[in-house]
Design a protein around this motif. Structure first.
Motif, PDB file in Angstrom:
ATOM      1  N   LEU A  26       1.377  -1.419   0.518  1.00  0.00           N
ATOM      2  CA  LEU A  26      -0.031  -0.066   0.446  1.00  0.00           C
ATOM      3  C   LEU A  26       0.194   1.423  -0.107  1.00  0.00           C
ATOM      4  N   PHE A  27       2.226   1.218   0.775  1.00  0.00           N
ATOM      5  CA  PHE A  27       3.070   2.318   0.986  1.00  0.00           C
ATOM      6  C   PHE A  27       4.074   2.636   0.001  1.00  0.00           C
ATOM      7  N   LYS A  28       4.129   1.491  -0.939  1.00  0.00           N
ATOM      8  CA  LYS A  28       5.177   1.670  -1.160  1.00  0.00           C
ATOM      9  C   LYS A  28       5.224   0.949  -3.023  1.00  0.00           C
ATOM     10  N   GLU A  29       3.273   0.576  -3.644  1.00  0.00           N
ATOM     11  CA  GLU A  29       3.866   0.597  -4.374  1.00  0.00           C
ATOM     12  C   GLU A  29       3.673  -0.867  -5.024  1.00  0.00           C
ATOM     13  N   LYS A  30       5.435  -1.117  -4.954  1.00  0.00           N
ATOM     14  CA  LYS A  30       6.312  -2.266  -5.455  1.00  0.00           C
ATOM     15  C   LYS A  30       7.150  -3.087  -5.015  1.00  0.00           C
ATOM     16  N   VAL A  31       6.792  -4.631  -4.748  1.00  0.00           N
ATOM     17  CA  VAL A  31       7.649  -4.732  -3.374  1.00  0.00           C
ATOM     18  C   VAL A  31       8.536  -5.892  -4.076  1.00  0.00           C
ATOM     19  N   TYR A  32      10.117  -5.686  -4.061  1.00  0.00           N
ATOM     20  CA  TYR A  32      10.609  -7.149  -4.051  1.00  0.00           C
ATOM     21  C   TYR A  32      11.175  -7.944  -2.875  1.00  0.00           C
ATOM     22  N   ARG A  33      10.845  -9.271  -3.776  1.00  0.00           N
ATOM     23  CA  ARG A  33      10.799 -10.778  -2.913  1.00  0.00           C
ATOM     24  C   ARG A  33      11.366 -10.799  -2.181  1.00  0.00           C
ATOM     25  N   ASN A  34      12.886  -9.794  -2.521  1.00  0.00           N
ATOM     26  CA  ASN A  34      14.206  -9.968  -1.776  1.00  0.00           C
ATOM     27  C   ASN A  34      14.000  -9.181  -0.330  1.00  0.00           C
ATOM     28  N   GLU A  35      13.533  -7.941  -1.025  1.00  0.00           N
ATOM     29  CA  GLU A  35      13.339  -6.752   0.512  1.00  0.00           C
ATOM     30  C   GLU A  35      12.314  -7.878   1.730  1.00  0.00           C
ATOM     31  N   LEU A  36      10.947  -8.227   1.061  1.00  0.00           N
ATOM     32  CA  LEU A  36      10.664  -8.622   2.028  1.00  0.00           C
ATOM     33  C   LEU A  36      10.697 -10.311   3.052  1.00  0.00           C
ATOM     34  N   ILE A  37      11.434 -11.197   2.505  1.00  0.00           N
ATOM     35  CA  ILE A  37      12.595 -11.789   3.127  1.00  0.00           C
ATOM     36  C   ILE A  37      13.287 -10.887   3.931  1.00  0.00           C
ATOM     37  N   ASN A  38      13.889 -10.074   3.906  1.00  0.00           N
ATOM     38  CA  ASN A  38      14.950  -9.520   4.946  1.00  0.00           C
ATOM     39  C   ASN A  38      14.165  -8.378   6.194  1.00  0.00           C
ATOM     40  N   THR A  39      12.741  -7.996   5.606  1.00  0.00           N
ATOM     41  CA  THR A  39      11.970  -6.808   6.402  1.00  0.00           C
ATOM     42  C   THR A  39      11.481  -7.628   7.365  1.00  0.00           C
ATOM     43  N   LEU A  40      10.836  -9.005   6.836  1.00  0.00           N
ATOM     44  CA  LEU A  40       9.637  -9.616   7.681  1.00  0.00           C
ATOM     45  C   LEU A  40      10.763 -10.478   8.329  1.00  0.00           C
ATOM     46  N   LYS A  41      12.286 -11.312   8.116  1.00  0.00           N
ATOM     47  CA  LYS A  41      12.361 -11.383   8.453  1.00  0.00           C
ATOM     48  C   LYS A  41      12.480 -13.311   8.525  1.00  0.00           C
ATOM     49  N   ILE A  42      12.520 -13.500   7.635  1.00  0.00           N
ATOM     50  CA  ILE A  42      11.247 -14.765   6.961  1.00  0.00           C
ATOM     51  C   ILE A  42      12.010 -15.854   5.631  1.00  0.00           C
ATOM     52  N   THR A  43      11.544 -16.955   6.067  1.00  0.00           N
ATOM     53  CA  THR A  43      12.445 -17.905   4.992  1.00  0.00           C
ATOM     54  C   THR A  43      11.635 -17.362   3.757  1.00  0.00           C
ATOM     55  N   PRO A  44      12.129 -17.945   2.805  1.00  0.00           N
ATOM     56  CA  PRO A  44      12.290 -17.896   1.129  1.00  0.00           C
ATOM     57  C   PRO A  44      10.649 -18.494   1.409  1.00  0.00           C
ATOM     58  N   SER A  45      10.908 -19.760   1.882  1.00  0.00           N
ATOM     59  CA  SER A  45      10.127 -20.809   1.587  1.00  0.00           C
ATOM     60  C   SER A  45       8.447 -20.639   2.700  1.00  0.00           C
ATOM     61  N   SER A  46       8.302 -20.158   3.449  1.00  0.00           N
ATOM     62  CA  SER A  46       7.142 -19.407   4.242  1.00  0.00           C
ATOM     63  C   SER A  46       7.133 -17.988   3.062  1.00  0.00           C
ATOM     64  N   LEU A  47       6.933 -17.187   2.797  1.00  0.00           N
ATOM     65  CA  LEU A  47       7.187 -16.315   2.060  1.00  0.00           C
ATOM     66  C   LEU A  47       6.582 -16.767   0.950  1.00  0.00           C
ATOM     67  N   THR A  48       7.562 -17.525  -0.189  1.00  0.00           N
ATOM     68  CA  THR A  48       6.262 -18.181  -0.531  1.00  0.00           C
ATOM     69  C   THR A  48       5.018 -18.799  -0.601  1.00  0.00           C
ATOM     70  N   TYR A  49       5.080 -18.979   0.025  1.00  0.00           N
ATOM     71  CA  TYR A  49       3.604 -20.076   0.656  1.00  0.00           C
ATOM     72  C   TYR A  49       2.693 -19.055   1.548  1.00  0.00           C
ATOM     73  N   ILE A  50       3.002 -17.992   2.118  1.00  0.00           N
ATOM     74  CA  ILE A  50       2.276 -16.484   1.992  1.00  0.00           C
ATOM     75  C   ILE A  50       2.237 -15.939   0.911  1.00  0.00           C
ATOM     76  N   LEU A  51       2.553 -16.000  -0.233  1.00  0.00           N
ATOM     77  CA  LEU A  51       2.099 -14.590  -1.477  1.00  0.00           C
ATOM     78  C   LEU A  51       1.714 -15.954  -2.334  1.00  0.00           C
ATOM     79  N   ASN A  52       1.914 -17.057  -2.106  1.00  0.00           N
ATOM     80  CA  ASN A  52       1.442 -17.591  -2.960  1.00  0.00           C
ATOM     81  C   ASN A  52      -0.197 -17.315  -3.024  1.00  0.00           C
ATOM     82  N   ASN A  53      -0.830 -17.758  -1.348  1.00  0.00           N
ATOM     83  CA  ASN A  53      -1.918 -17.982  -0.314  1.00  0.00           C
ATOM     84  C   ASN A  53      -2.816 -16.083  -1.285  1.00  0.00           C
TER      85      ASN A  53
END
Ligand SMILES: [Zn+2]
Length: 373
Positions: A14-41
């Motif tokens: 909402l605030f950034k319009e576009k976010v890279y996967r890697n940024e999300l892994i770093n800021t949320l401190k989650i594993t790539p596979s957890s992120l993939t799971y959430i993003l797919n949902n």
């Protein structure tokens, strides 16, 4: 309420319009596979879209995420004394529809304004898929009720009106300068932003951001009704408000109408539109005359703004509104710098701000927080 990673991702978008996967892994401190799971949902439920960036250099493709374009339709409404404006946005914040209605004396007040609000919302081509509505008022908002002398509103509850037309949308009510500050933060960033809106009225908002996940602190400052001296009774009931000596009302009084009083002016503002225009453009042909006419305004604003700088230490000062121009900002800067130790810089934004956009962002933020995951 705990903020889940689902909501954190949506707030980022909402605030950034576009976010890279890697940024999300770093800021949320989650594993790539957890992120993939959430993003797919999120993708499956049409909250987001995932894109692959074409890279010229060989390597792993970069993925970025955006809000799903067609599933985040929102409306921003702006209610000012002169007009009522509405914009419909999609999930990319592209403007799908834009409608404006001029307001006259007979359109304002608790009884009449709901009719105009209904009228403008009914002009939208489709209300069905709208998820959030943000309305910004020139006035004070207390617990979702609007109080405004210039719009003649007291205990006004706009939520009820919108609810009858768009029952499922999340609705938020904010002050118009708050909406400008919100837009400034989303588009240009900043931690401590002071927005001053100058025209026939004078308003301000101090926006202090605590990042994307926390609600920002937004202090609406009724600068126009700070005591400045003089003997004129203001429409708010007080005597000697800044608006009686340093607003475009005060300038117009000096320019053309010696006997004008602020109550009369506020209730018949539409009759002075041409005069205000002429006066606001005076500096283009008669610079000296304009400097003389606005001298008191610059002197007063310099006092109030430099005091606010001391009090709030903003890192950015924005001057918006229909009463300001580049010339106005330069003169004001000069005046403030002449009484301060350090030169100060004010960003001129004039009417560039999109109050509707700020209101819409505010409503969508609330909407994301209400989602069930
Ligand atoms: Zn006042």
């Amino acid at each position: 309420m705990k903020l889940t990673n689902y909501k954190k991702i949506l707030l980022n978008l909402l605030f950034k319009e576009k976010v890279y996967r890697n940024e999300l892994i770093n800021t949320l401190k989650i594993t790539p596979s957890s992120l993939t799971y959430i993003l797919n949902n999120l993708k499956k439920n049409k909250y987001i879209s995932i894109f692959q960036e074409n890279q010229r250099i060989a390597g792993r493709p970069k993925h970025f995420v955006k809000l799903y374009k067609d599933n985040w339709k929102s409306i921003g409404v702006r209610v000012g004394r002169e007009s009522l404006g509405l914009t419909v946005f999609n999930g990319y914040f592209e403007e799908l529809e834009k409608i404006s209605i001029k307001l006259t004396k007979s359109d304002i007040g608790n009884e009449n304004l709901p009719k105009v609000i209904k009228k403008i919302i009914n002009k939208i081509s489709s209300k069905e898929d709208i998820v959030a509505v943000g309305i910004a008022f020139s006035g004070k908002i207390i617990k979702n009720k609007v109080y405004s002398n210039i719009l003649n509103l007291k205990d006004f509850e706009p939520k009820n009106i919108i609810k009858t037309l768009i029952p499922n949308a999340t609705i938020t009510i904010i002050n118009d300068v708050e909406a400008i500050a919100t837009e400034e933060f989303v588009k240009h960033g900043g931690k401590k932003i002071l927005v001053i809106n100058y025209g026939t009225g004078i308003g301000a908002c101090f926006y202090e951001s605590h990042g994307i996940y926390e609600k920002s602190e937004r202090k609406v400052i009724e600068l126009g009704h700070f005591h400045a001296g003089g003997s004129e009774r203001c429409y708010c009931g007080l005597v000697g408000c800044l608006e009686t000596v340093a607003s475009d009302y005060a300038n117009l009084k000096k320019y053309k109408y010696k006997n004008l009083n602020i109550k009369e002016f506020i209730s018949n503002q539409e009759n002075y539109e041409n005069d205000l225009n002429e006066m606001r453009n005076l500096y283009k042909s008669y610079r000296k005359k304009a400097e003389e006419l606005y001298k008191d305004t610059f002197d007063y604003l310099a006092i109030f703004i430099s005091n606010m700088i001391k009090l709030l230490t903003p890192e950015k000062i924005i001057l918006s509104g229909e009463g300001v121009s580049k010339w106005f900002v330069q003169n004001l800067e000069k005046k403030i710098s002449s009484i301060s130790l350090n030169p100060i810089s004010i960003t001129f934004s004039g009417l560039r701000n999109n109050i509707e956009y700020g209101a819409s962002i505010d409503a969508l933020r609330e909407h994301i927080l209400k989602l069930k995951f």
